[in-house]
Write a protein that holds these residues in place. Sequence first.
Motif, PDB file in Angstrom:
ATOM      1  N   GLY A 245       0.815  -1.219   0.000  1.00 11.82           N
ATOM      2  CA  GLY A 245       0.000   0.000   0.000  1.00 11.82           C
ATOM      3  C   GLY A 245       0.843   1.260   0.000  1.00 11.82           C
ATOM      4  N   LEU A 246       0.303   2.300   0.593  1.00 13.83           N
ATOM      5  CA  LEU A 246       0.970   3.602   0.576  1.00 13.83           C
ATOM      6  C   LEU A 246       2.092   3.689   1.600  1.00 13.83           C
ATOM      7  CD1 LEU A 246       0.821   6.335  -0.874  1.00 13.83           C
ATOM      8  CD2 LEU A 246      -0.700   7.131   0.957  1.00 13.83           C
ATOM      9  N   PHE A 247       1.861   3.166   2.800  1.00 14.12           N
ATOM     10  CA  PHE A 247       2.841   3.325   3.877  1.00 14.12           C
ATOM     11  C   PHE A 247       3.477   2.012   4.322  1.00 14.12           C
ATOM     12  CE2 PHE A 247      -0.150   6.893   4.325  1.00 14.12           C
ATOM     13  CZ  PHE A 247       0.739   7.949   4.189  1.00 14.12           C
ATOM     14  N   GLY A 248       3.067   0.893   3.772  1.00 17.68           N
ATOM     15  CA  GLY A 248       3.716  -0.378   4.054  1.00 17.68           C
ATOM     16  C   GLY A 248       3.237  -1.076   5.313  1.00 17.68           C
ATOM     17  N   ARG A 249       3.657  -2.341   5.439  1.00 13.06           N
ATOM     18  CA  ARG A 249       3.291  -3.146   6.600  1.00 13.06           C
ATOM     19  C   ARG A 249       4.143  -2.810   7.825  1.00 13.06           C
ATOM     20  NH1 ARG A 249       0.338  -7.788   5.427  1.00 13.06           N
ATOM     21  NH2 ARG A 249       0.091  -8.277   3.211  1.00 13.06           N
ATOM     22  N   HIS A 265      16.185 -11.411  -0.800  1.00 16.68           N
ATOM     23  CA  HIS A 265      17.238 -10.465  -0.428  1.00 16.68           C
ATOM     24  C   HIS A 265      18.167 -10.140  -1.594  1.00 16.68           C
ATOM     25  CE1 HIS A 265      18.621 -14.541   0.068  1.00 16.68           C
ATOM     26  NE2 HIS A 265      19.874 -14.168   0.172  1.00 16.68           N
ATOM     27  N   ASN A 266      17.935 -10.750  -2.737  1.00 17.14           N
ATOM     28  CA  ASN A 266      18.790 -10.496  -3.906  1.00 17.14           C
ATOM     29  C   ASN A 266      18.101  -9.558  -4.895  1.00 17.14           C
ATOM     30  OD1 ASN A 266      20.938 -12.003  -3.007  1.00 17.14           O
ATOM     31  ND2 ASN A 266      20.249 -13.893  -3.956  1.00 17.14           N
ATOM     32  N   ASP A 267      17.787 -10.075  -6.075  1.00 16.76           N
ATOM     33  CA  ASP A 267      17.278  -9.234  -7.160  1.00 16.76           C
ATOM     34  C   ASP A 267      15.938  -8.576  -6.847  1.00 16.76           C
ATOM     35  OD1 ASP A 267      19.502 -10.314  -8.336  1.00 16.76           O
ATOM     36  OD2 ASP A 267      18.396 -11.706  -9.615  1.00 16.76           O
ATOM     37  N   MET A 268      15.087  -9.249  -6.070  1.00 13.93           N
ATOM     38  CA  MET A 268      13.733  -8.765  -5.825  1.00 13.93           C
ATOM     39  C   MET A 268      13.600  -7.967  -4.528  1.00 13.93           C
ATOM     40  SD  MET A 268      11.769  -9.509  -8.350  1.00 13.93           S
ATOM     41  CE  MET A 268      11.864 -10.485  -9.848  1.00 13.93           C
ATOM     42  N   ILE A 269      14.675  -7.490  -3.994  1.00 15.93           N
ATOM     43  CA  ILE A 269      14.638  -6.810  -2.697  1.00 15.93           C
ATOM     44  C   ILE A 269      13.777  -5.542  -2.742  1.00 15.93           C
ATOM     45  CG2 ILE A 269      16.708  -5.388  -3.054  1.00 15.93           C
ATOM     46  CD1 ILE A 269      17.454  -6.071  -0.117  1.00 15.93           C
ATOM     47  N   PHE A 270      13.684  -4.899  -3.899  1.00 18.57           N
ATOM     48  CA  PHE A 270      12.899  -3.658  -3.985  1.00 18.57           C
ATOM     49  C   PHE A 270      11.415  -3.928  -3.751  1.00 18.57           C
ATOM     50  CE2 PHE A 270      10.672  -0.302  -6.472  1.00 18.57           C
ATOM     51  CZ  PHE A 270      11.094   0.791  -5.728  1.00 18.57           C
ATOM     52  N   SER A 271      10.943  -5.100  -4.147  1.00 17.62           N
ATOM     53  CA  SER A 271       9.530  -5.420  -3.921  1.00 17.62           C
ATOM     54  C   SER A 271       9.236  -5.542  -2.432  1.00 17.62           C
ATOM     55  CB  SER A 271       9.148  -6.708  -4.651  1.00 17.62           C
ATOM     56  OG  SER A 271       9.897  -7.810  -4.158  1.00 17.62           O
ATOM     57  N   VAL A 272      10.179  -6.097  -1.658  1.00 15.24           N
ATOM     58  CA  VAL A 272       9.997  -6.221  -0.216  1.00 15.24           C
ATOM     59  C   VAL A 272      10.108  -4.852   0.451  1.00 15.24           C
ATOM     60  CG1 VAL A 272      10.821  -7.328   1.906  1.00 15.24           C
ATOM     61  CG2 VAL A 272      10.881  -8.575  -0.258  1.00 15.24           C
ATOM     62  N   GLY A 282       9.398   3.293  -1.293  1.00 23.91           N
ATOM     63  CA  GLY A 282      10.002   3.013  -2.591  1.00 23.91           C
ATOM     64  C   GLY A 282      10.356   4.289  -3.332  1.00 23.91           C
ATOM     65  N   ILE A 283       9.418   5.270  -3.316  1.00 22.82           N
ATOM     66  CA  ILE A 283       9.694   6.555  -3.973  1.00 22.82           C
ATOM     67  C   ILE A 283      10.845   7.277  -3.267  1.00 22.82           C
ATOM     68  CG2 ILE A 283       8.741   8.859  -4.434  1.00 22.82           C
ATOM     69  CD1 ILE A 283       6.022   7.518  -4.861  1.00 22.82           C
ATOM     70  N   GLY A 284      10.871   7.183  -1.936  1.00 23.01           N
ATOM     71  CA  GLY A 284      11.959   7.813  -1.184  1.00 23.01           C
ATOM     72  C   GLY A 284      13.313   7.271  -1.590  1.00 23.01           C
ATOM     73  N   VAL A 330      11.427  -5.736 -11.316  1.00 24.75           N
ATOM     74  CA  VAL A 330      10.593  -5.986 -10.133  1.00 24.75           C
ATOM     75  C   VAL A 330       9.136  -5.605 -10.393  1.00 24.75           C
ATOM     76  CG1 VAL A 330      10.158  -5.205  -7.758  1.00 24.75           C
ATOM     77  CG2 VAL A 330      12.474  -5.829  -8.466  1.00 24.75           C
ATOM     78  N   THR A 331       8.915  -4.547 -11.151  1.00 24.90           N
ATOM     79  CA  THR A 331       7.549  -4.080 -11.442  1.00 24.90           C
ATOM     80  C   THR A 331       7.011  -4.637 -12.764  1.00 24.90           C
ATOM     81  OG1 THR A 331       8.523  -2.070 -12.411  1.00 24.90           O
ATOM     82  CG2 THR A 331       7.819  -1.961 -10.105  1.00 24.90           C
TER      83      THR A 331
END
Length: 382
Positions: A245-249, A265-272, A282-284, A330-331
């Motif tokens: 969401g907007l502010f995360g879990r 923890h590797n290539d997909m770390i941005f999704s987490v 993410g924007i930050g 990732v997206t």
Amino acid sequence: MAKRRKKKSSFFLAGTYFDYPALFYVLFLTVFGLVMVYSTSSYKGRVMADDAAYFFKRQAVVALLGVGLMTAISFVRYQKIRQFVYIILAGALALLVLIHFTGESANGSTRWLSIGGFSFQPSEIAKLAIIIYMAHICTQNSKGLNNMLDTAKMFVPPILLIIIIAVENLSTAIICGVIMVGMWYVATPKTKYIIAIGILGLAGILVFILKAGYRGNRIEAWLHPETSENGYQTMQSLYAIGSGGLFGRGLGQSIQKMGFIPEAHNDMIFSVICEELGIIGGIGLIVVFVMFLWRFRIIAEGAPDRFGSLIVVGIIIHVGFQVVVNMCVVTNIMPNTGVTLPFISYGGSSLLFLLMEMGLALSVSRQIRPYREKPLKAMKEM
């Protein structure tokens, strides 16, 4: 004695200027990366080694070593590196060839070498070697850049590296190719040449995709991730981003990292990151990367000579392009490929050699003379 001291000091910098904003961005991204590696790998660390901090500890050791090397390199006169450019290039080539004889395999690819118990990817050394070589050759033979034949001859060594890398790691080969062409284009902007090189590059990529069937499967997964057998990782990544969401879990509260996203923890770390810190987080992070690149652009513009400027340009292209590729994967904006997020993803050799690049950029920044006009000689070289 006086002559000896002069000779010794010629290799090292004793200037008083230091680019603290650039250093801040590097350290911030490195520390943030360590925090996210711990968060994303804690579940796997407990399962695999009964230690939630297993991957964090390994990454932290490399980060400390990398910061030490970065600091040491920042005090070296980067001009002296030109004496070793062909040694660095030959060393990178030798290590890449050695992979095919003694390399270690993981996830179906042979990309690692193990020397003295330390495993690393020689392709990371190749990125650094290409940056230094292109900066050197574009400075040494600036007139030849306007001739396509002379330019083709200059491209032979890095292209050889890129072809060898592409056999096992097409995504890294593409990054190396973008670094090479991008630095050449900055040195001498020839639009018609860049179009021709782009067409040849796309043709080469197509050949390597057709050669390996699994690469074609990745394109299918990109177009239809919800129905493709190979779209599982992409779908789980999108679920993570959407559920944040907007502010995360909240930091450490990701659900998708618990075995749903392979190697979170590797290539997909941005999704987490987006799941735990939300779209705002993410924007930050994107904003920090933009500020990082902008600061290094200032260093490139203020460099005292063409060689130093092109080194920083190569680093900007490397980091900027790799960030864009990772986040696009990732997206699901582009097909899945194994590209790490600079400073953030887990990976010792990636972080170590990236911090060495930062040391080179800081070495360039230490020779900037703020609040003064550039020397006439440097201006002519630019």
